[in-house]
Design an enzyme around this catalytic site. Sequence first.
Site, PDB file in Angstrom:
ATOM      1  N   ASP B   7       4.687  -2.463  -1.555  1.00 26.60           N
ATOM      2  CA  ASP B   7       4.489  -1.177  -0.889  1.00 26.60           C
ATOM      3  C   ASP B   7       5.858  -0.628  -0.494  1.00 26.60           C
ATOM      4  OD1 ASP B   7       3.233   0.979   0.451  1.00 26.60           O
ATOM      5  OD2 ASP B   7       3.446  -0.075   2.362  1.00 26.60           O
ATOM      6  N   GLU B  66       2.821   0.406  -5.306  1.00 25.71           N
ATOM      7  CA  GLU B  66       2.276   1.681  -4.843  1.00 25.71           C
ATOM      8  C   GLU B  66       3.252   2.783  -5.232  1.00 25.71           C
ATOM      9  OE1 GLU B  66      -0.271   1.757  -1.435  1.00 25.71           O
ATOM     10  OE2 GLU B  66       0.763   3.534  -0.673  1.00 25.71           O
ATOM     11  N   ASP B 138       2.907  -3.543   6.718  1.00 25.44           N
ATOM     12  CA  ASP B 138       3.539  -3.334   5.404  1.00 25.44           C
ATOM     13  C   ASP B 138       3.031  -4.350   4.382  1.00 25.44           C
ATOM     14  OD1 ASP B 138       5.271  -1.237   6.239  1.00 25.44           O
ATOM     15  OD2 ASP B 138       6.577  -2.719   7.170  1.00 25.44           O
TER      16      ASP B 138
END
Lengths: 162, 162
Positions: B7, B66, B138
């Site tokens: 991410d 992502e 996260d």
Amino acid sequence: MRVLGVDPGTRATGWALIIARGNRSLLEAFGTVRAKGSDHPARLADLDRRFSAVVSELAPDCAAVESGFSGRNPKSGLVLAESRGVLLAVLGREGVPVHPYTPAQVKSAMVGNGNAEKQQVAFMVVRLLGLAEPPPSDAADAAGVALTHIHSRVVVAVRGGR
Amino acid sequence: MRVLGVDPGTRATGWALIIARGNRSLLEAFGTVRAKGSDHPARLADLDRRFSAVVSELAPDCAAVESGFSGRNPKSGLVLAESRGVLLAVLGREGVPVHPYTPAQVKSAMVGNGNAEKQQVAFMVVRLLGLAEPPPSDAADAAGVALTHIHSRVVVAVRGGR
């Protein structure tokens, strides 16, 4: 002062090394980095390798990098920013100070109009560097960014009284 | 199969290594990379170094990253894309195949609704991995991307009749 101008692109990244001595600017070298690879991450890794080789060969004192995004497609802007991130990381790794300039800042500094055409920037690059013919488009753009940085330093120096 | 979920963030990049065996998924390791440096290029160079160390330590078979941008500020999206470019170049350099997923794809795969809240994704991460407590935000997001990839492979396999 050895100034490396960089014009990041998704397919081709132009660069130009300009040597500024007093009020003269000389184009020492220029080129285009075309990253190759079977997919997007492989091309970004190749961009890293090829641009690292350029930077360590040229040993610039600083870099002027075209940043921001002037196009209409937000997705293209993100892909371009991914390439620019790789280029900035290379410059950070090599300890080269980076000065970002937007396309409008380059046009404004070179032509006096933030909405100028790219051809006008190329025309001024040829004129300011005393070239017999224009370098390839990507390198001309990179030279424009480097000259923008060099001229902005002169303006700061004059305004600052130094 | 060792799947590294990533991410990307401008300040902190979450990662999670999930091992998929048959229909079971186990969270093997997770963490957050916080790049340090005196300026933006130095931080991108530090991100490269730190994330390279994570990838070579974990030796994933593939990575789910992502991608895209769901926020409202286009400038933040470009800065995030610069970080993502560095992460993708690291994965390309290490030869790790990359599968990108948008935030909406992750939410849709995990919660069944592309507009779901992040907390709902974290809830499903805890449940699917059988965790006693949620990992940091996260890393939970990164685990969600990895699980999205694992589940999309299952769907492809079932639809493909394999």
